[in-house]
Each structure stands twice: as structure tokens, then as C-alpha cells.
Design a protein around this motif. Structure first.
Motif, PDB file in Angstrom:
ATOM      1  N   LEU A  78       0.794  -1.230   0.000  1.00 10.41           N
ATOM      2  CA  LEU A  78       0.000   0.000   0.000  1.00 10.41           C
ATOM      3  C   LEU A  78       0.827   1.281   0.000  1.00 10.41           C
ATOM      4  CD1 LEU A  78      -2.482  -1.212   2.742  1.00 10.41           C
ATOM      5  CD2 LEU A  78      -3.123  -0.779   0.367  1.00 10.41           C
ATOM      6  N   GLY A  79       2.100   1.181   0.337  1.00 14.40           N
ATOM      7  CA  GLY A  79       2.895   2.361   0.612  1.00 14.40           C
ATOM      8  C   GLY A  79       2.786   2.685   2.090  1.00 14.40           C
ATOM      9  N   ARG A  80       3.879   3.112   2.707  1.00 14.97           N
ATOM     10  CA  ARG A  80       3.895   3.287   4.162  1.00 14.97           C
ATOM     11  C   ARG A  80       2.852   4.297   4.632  1.00 14.97           C
ATOM     12  NH1 ARG A  80       6.791   6.289   8.133  1.00 14.97           N
ATOM     13  NH2 ARG A  80       7.140   5.055  10.029  1.00 14.97           N
ATOM     14  N   LYS A  81       2.689   5.382   3.909  1.00 13.88           N
ATOM     15  CA  LYS A  81       1.759   6.433   4.328  1.00 13.88           C
ATOM     16  C   LYS A  81       0.319   5.927   4.351  1.00 13.88           C
ATOM     17  CE  LYS A  81       0.283  11.142   3.185  1.00 13.88           C
ATOM     18  NZ  LYS A  81       0.475  12.284   2.241  1.00 13.88           N
ATOM     19  N   ASP A  82      -0.097   5.246   3.283  1.00 14.42           N
ATOM     20  CA  ASP A  82      -1.466   4.745   3.226  1.00 14.42           C
ATOM     21  C   ASP A  82      -1.678   3.580   4.175  1.00 14.42           C
ATOM     22  OD1 ASP A  82      -2.282   6.626   1.385  1.00 14.42           O
ATOM     23  OD2 ASP A  82      -1.888   5.348  -0.355  1.00 14.42           O
ATOM     24  N   LEU A 102      -8.210  -5.323   1.130  1.00 15.51           N
ATOM     25  CA  LEU A 102      -7.745  -4.748  -0.132  1.00 15.51           C
ATOM     26  C   LEU A 102      -6.813  -5.702  -0.866  1.00 15.51           C
ATOM     27  CD1 LEU A 102      -7.141  -1.068   1.050  1.00 15.51           C
ATOM     28  CD2 LEU A 102      -8.867  -1.830  -0.590  1.00 15.51           C
ATOM     29  N   TYR A 103      -5.998  -6.413  -0.099  1.00 17.66           N
ATOM     30  CA  TYR A 103      -5.026  -7.337  -0.709  1.00 17.66           C
ATOM     31  C   TYR A 103      -5.738  -8.497  -1.408  1.00 17.66           C
ATOM     32  CZ  TYR A 103      -0.944 -10.415  -1.077  1.00 17.66           C
ATOM     33  OH  TYR A 103       0.053 -11.231  -1.553  1.00 17.66           O
ATOM     34  N   ARG A 111     -23.792  -0.493 -11.106  1.00 23.71           N
ATOM     35  CA  ARG A 111     -24.436  -1.789 -10.866  1.00 23.71           C
ATOM     36  C   ARG A 111     -23.446  -2.839 -10.339  1.00 23.71           C
ATOM     37  NH1 ARG A 111     -29.379  -2.825 -12.184  1.00 23.71           N
ATOM     38  NH2 ARG A 111     -28.944  -5.050 -12.643  1.00 23.71           N
ATOM     39  N   ILE A 112     -22.344  -2.341  -9.773  1.00 27.05           N
ATOM     40  CA  ILE A 112     -21.370  -3.218  -9.127  1.00 27.05           C
ATOM     41  C   ILE A 112     -21.202  -2.746  -7.690  1.00 27.05           C
ATOM     42  CG2 ILE A 112     -19.022  -4.127  -9.148  1.00 27.05           C
ATOM     43  CD1 ILE A 112     -18.910  -3.481 -12.127  1.00 27.05           C
ATOM     44  N   GLY A 113     -21.419  -3.645  -6.741  1.00 25.54           N
ATOM     45  CA  GLY A 113     -21.354  -3.263  -5.338  1.00 25.54           C
ATOM     46  C   GLY A 113     -20.322  -4.044  -4.561  1.00 25.54           C
ATOM     47  N   VAL A 114     -20.225  -3.704  -3.274  1.00 28.33           N
ATOM     48  CA  VAL A 114     -19.317  -4.389  -2.356  1.00 28.33           C
ATOM     49  C   VAL A 114     -20.084  -4.707  -1.076  1.00 28.33           C
ATOM     50  CG1 VAL A 114     -17.095  -4.355  -1.179  1.00 28.33           C
ATOM     51  CG2 VAL A 114     -17.412  -2.985  -3.253  1.00 28.33           C
ATOM     52  N   ILE A 134     -12.747  -0.465  -0.545  1.00 30.44           N
ATOM     53  CA  ILE A 134     -12.766  -1.238  -1.793  1.00 30.44           C
ATOM     54  C   ILE A 134     -13.513  -0.464  -2.872  1.00 30.44           C
ATOM     55  CG2 ILE A 134     -13.610  -3.337  -2.913  1.00 30.44           C
ATOM     56  CD1 ILE A 134     -13.127  -4.750  -0.165  1.00 30.44           C
ATOM     57  N   SER A 135     -14.656   0.096  -2.515  1.00 24.85           N
ATOM     58  CA  SER A 135     -15.444   0.839  -3.509  1.00 24.85           C
ATOM     59  C   SER A 135     -14.714   2.090  -3.976  1.00 24.85           C
ATOM     60  CB  SER A 135     -16.810   1.212  -2.929  1.00 24.85           C
ATOM     61  OG  SER A 135     -16.700   2.190  -1.916  1.00 24.85           O
ATOM     62  N   ILE A 136     -14.026   2.759  -3.072  1.00 25.72           N
ATOM     63  CA  ILE A 136     -13.269   3.961  -3.438  1.00 25.72           C
ATOM     64  C   ILE A 136     -12.138   3.607  -4.402  1.00 25.72           C
ATOM     65  CG2 ILE A 136     -11.697   5.725  -2.533  1.00 25.72           C
ATOM     66  CD1 ILE A 136     -13.464   5.670   0.053  1.00 25.72           C
ATOM     67  N   LYS A 137     -11.425   2.518  -4.103  1.00 22.79           N
ATOM     68  CA  LYS A 137     -10.285   2.129  -4.938  1.00 22.79           C
ATOM     69  C   LYS A 137     -10.703   1.840  -6.368  1.00 22.79           C
ATOM     70  CE  LYS A 137      -6.497  -1.210  -5.312  1.00 22.79           C
ATOM     71  NZ  LYS A 137      -5.736  -2.292  -4.633  1.00 22.79           N
ATOM     72  N   TYR A 138     -11.867   1.186  -6.543  1.00 20.53           N
ATOM     73  CA  TYR A 138     -12.272   0.757  -7.885  1.00 20.53           C
ATOM     74  C   TYR A 138     -13.418   1.578  -8.476  1.00 20.53           C
ATOM     75  CZ  TYR A 138      -9.410  -3.274  -6.663  1.00 20.53           C
ATOM     76  OH  TYR A 138      -8.368  -4.077  -6.276  1.00 20.53           O
TER      77      TYR A 138
END
Length: 417
Positions: free
Chosen positions: A63-67, A79-80, A100-103, A148-152
Motif C-alpha cells: 500500500l505504501g507506508r503512508k497509506d 484490499l489485498y 451496478r457493481i457493489g461491495v 474497496i469501492s473507493i479504490k475501484y
């Protein structure tokens, strides 16, 4: 109303016995134990000194240390495993209708490590509330599907199911239901948990729920063995992409299996103990079969809850006997918790992946660490002790039971046109 068909098109896993689906599956088939002495904190004063920890997972590298510092481990794990599932499903969200895609995600506890750290830091101070501004958004159980929704960029239904150890089975059932009703095309579903810390191990020790076999951690998880003495805590995540069949076919997706149904019930008996006659567990298995429009004769494998507790294992055997009758002696049952430990809210998703792969590959993963038969169990039952067994697996059922009397069970079968 004609229901839509729902299929599995992607899998992702982060477990104590493998950090990818292929690693996890190979370890299951080879009977690998994920239990070892705990490395993440000092267990000197704890009754249980071992667990099934995730191994060789580098959140900073991923993820990177900051995130990574902004996310509790249960979100990092989510997330992984989801990244693997998205790649496995060949998803290009720029070409799909993301409205129309959810989590829908399961977690029994959520950010326990974050909560523990913040409260301990406060207690060590002078009473001034110097809480981290990320405290609440790191801790809350619903934040994993949010990230997850934010990432994608997924704008469909988004929420968390919380039903203790049935949580991610419930997430699968909810996602399945939305898709077959035509309210969504696809869901990222599953669960994650990260409770191997002082509060998690200490709390379950106080309940006398954990094994204390500190002299032999690798064999401590012994489902259905006469000498079982409690469950072994596990951590990790499992992600399953569920998709409406025609949507999957239109984009040329590979299909692992078809999800046929799910059942839910309550024990209505005790805060933590299962019903002694397995009434709620039997009811949920029957409900799943009815929802799937299937009979016990259609099922070849049951991935049982099988936690390795003295009171939990017998009630599940009674439940399967009630649900399956004489068909029980034809099928295989096994507890993969003998290898992964108990992943609590993530257990349902991780074990559903095992059930899906058993259907796809016609092989049943074993229940390892069996040394002594329990004379209270019918010797005709095939617990798949110690070694994987090859057989045709037309369909598999996977059970999850949680504190509070929550029961959820899901069924997958071979995909046919």
C-alpha cells in the motif's frame, strides 16, 4: 419472477497458509498447518501463546507506508485479497457500469488493533484526549467495503455484514440475493479479520474458547478429535466475485462455479454456546438446500464450521445428521479450520473458496490433526481425516455459525450451460 443465475468469476485469498488462492489451495490439499507461536506481541502472560497468523505480508510494500498507516490490518487484508480477485476475474471497470457493481463485506469485529492501540495510548497519558484523527475511520467494521469501492470506483450497494463467525457467509448471501433479483450485475463479496493481538487473544482466553496446547501448536486445531480443547485464532481475508451469468458471459469471463443458494437461521438459545441438539444449524442447512432447490442427494461435500471446540463439533454433527439423514454416509465432510485456524468473520469467505475449488477440481481437502476417534460420533461419517480425497464433487455446502446464535450456509455447484 424468474431469478437471475449467479456465478463465481474471481477469487482472492490472504490466509495463514498462503497469500494467494493457489498457495492456499495447495496448502489445504497437502494438509499444512498454519499454527505457530505468535510473533506480533509478547505472549509471556497469556494462556494461549500461538495462533494462525498471516505470514510474509508487507503492508508497506503493498500500500505504501503512508497509506498503510491509515488502515487497520483488517482493511489491509481486504484490499489485498480483493486485488487478487479483481485481477483473477479480468475486470476492467472502465468498461463496466460501476453503478451496478457493489461491495458487501463481512467482519465480525473490525478494527480491533486500532481500538486497542488508541485506548492504551489514552490510558497511558494524562487524561488529555489526544486521539488519532484516523481512529474512528480505521476502526469501524464498515470501512473495508468503503475502501474497496473507493479504490475501484464502484457505486452499487455497499455495506458490511456483522454476524460474528457467520459474517462473510452473510455477505455472500446478500450479494447473491441482490444479483438474482436483478438489482446489480456484480458484487465484490467476502470478509476479513485481524484479531491476533492482546485484546483478541486475551478476550477469547477469558472465555475459555481457545486451545491452550502450547506444547504442540501445529496440531492444536483438532476438529472432531476426542482430545480437541478449543479453537485456534486465525486472521486474513477472502474475496469472491459474484456475477450475473449473462453479464459474465458477455464479457467472456471464466466461471469457477455457480452459487445456488444460501440459508440463515438463529439458534435462539445462548449468547455463545450452540444449541446442544444442533437445531439452528440443522435448520440453516435445510434452508440453504431449499433456497437452492436442491436435495441432500445433490451434495457431495460439506465444508463444516468445525472449530475444534468440545461443545461445538458435536452439535454440528447432530445438525448434519438431521439435515442429511442417510445421505450423510455418502458425502465427505471436512473442517479446513484444522489448517487455517478460525478466521472469525473471514472464515465463511475463505472456506467458501475451499468449497468452490473442491467443486471445480473434484477433490476434498482434509481435516488434519486427527489422532483419536471420538466414540460419540457415528463411525460411518467420512470426516476426510488427515488426507485429501479425490471424488466427484457436483455441489458443496459451506457452514458458518457465530456467537449470538447466528447461522449462515451457502451452496455452490458445478457450472452448466
Amino acid at each position: 419472477m424468474e431469478f437471475k443465475r449467479v456465478v463465481v468469476t474471481g477469487l482472492g485469498a490472504l490466509t495463514p497458509i498462503g497469500n494467494t488462492v493457489s498457495e492456499y489451495w495447495n496448502a489445504l490439499l497437502n494438509g499444512v498447518s498454519g499454527a505457530a507461536f505468535i510473533k506480533s506481541f509478547d505472549t509471556t502472560h497469556f494462556k494461549t501463546k500461538f495462533a494462525c497468523e498471516v505470514k510474509n505480508f508487507d503492508a508497506d510494500a503493498f500500500l505504501g507506508r503512508k497509506d498503510a498507516r491509515k488502515l487497520d490490518p483488517f482493511v489491509q487484508y481486504a484490499l489485498y485479497s480483493t486485488e487478487e480477485a479483481v485481477k483473477d476475474a479480468g475486470l476492467d471497470f472502465d468498461k463496466l457500469d460501476t453503478s451496478r457493481i457493489g461491495v458487501i463485506w463481512g467482519s465480525g469485529i473490525g478494527g480491533l488493533k486500532t481500538f486497542l492501540d488508541e485506548v492504551v495510548n489514552f490510558a497511558k497519558g494524562d487524561g488529555t484526549p489526544r486521539f488519532n484523527p484516523f481512529f474512528i475511520p480505521k476502526m469501524i467494521a464498515d470501512i473495508a467495503p468503503g475502501h474497496i469501492s473507493i479504490k475501484y470506483g464502484l457505486r452499487g450497494p455497499n455495506f458490511t455484514t456483522v454476524s460474528a463467525c457467520a459474517s462473510s457467509n452473510n455477505s455472500l448471501i446478500d450479494a447473491f440475493t441482490y444479483i438474482r433479483l436483478g438489482r446489480a450485475n456484480m458484487f465484490i463479496s467476502g470478509g476479513s479479520e485481524a484479531i491476533i493481538n492482546e485484546a483478541g487473544i486475551g478476550g477469547f482466553n477469558a472465555m475459555h474458547a481457545l486451545s491452550t496446547r502450547n506444547d504442540d501448536p501445529a496440531t492444536a486445531s483438532r476438529p472432531f478429535d476426542l482430545d480437541r480443547d478449543g479453537f485456534v485464532a486465525g486472521e486474513g481475508a477472502g474475496t469472491i466475485i459474484l456475477e450475473e451469468l449473462e453479464h459474465a458471459k458477455a464479457r467472456g469471463a471464466k466461471i469457477y462455479a455457480e452459487m445456488m443458494g444460501g440459508g440463515m437461521s438463529a439458534d435462539a438459545y445462548h449468547m455463545t454456546a450452540p444449541h446442544p441438539e444442533g437445531l439452528g444449524a440443522a435448520l440453516v442447512m435445510k434452508a440453504a438446500l431449499e433456497d437452492a432447490n436442491m436435495q441432500p442427494s445433490d451434495i457431495d461435500y460439506v465444508n463444516v464450521h468445525g472449530t475444534s471446540t468440545p461443545i461445538g463439533d458435536p452439535q454440528e454433527v447432530k445438525a448434519i445428521q438431521q439435515a442429511y439423514g442417510d445421505e450423510l454416509y455418502r458425502i465427505n465432510i471436512s473442517s479446513t479450520k484444522s489448517m487455517t485456524g478460525h478466521l472469525l468473520g473471514a472464515a465463511g469467505a475463505v472456506e467458501a473458496i475451499a468449497a468452490i475449488l473442491a467443486v471445480q477440481n473434484d477433490i476434498v481437502p482434509p481435516t488434519i490433526n486427527h489422532f483419536t476417534d471420538d466414540p460419540s460420533f457415528d463411525p460411518r461419517i467420512n470426516f476426510t481425516f488427515n488426507k485429501a480425497q479425490k471424488r466427484v464433487v457436483r455441489a458443496a455446502q459451506s457452514n458458518g455459525f457465530g456467537f449470538g446464535g447466528h447461522n449462515a450456509s451457502v451452496i455452490f455447484k458445478k457450472y452448466e450451460e
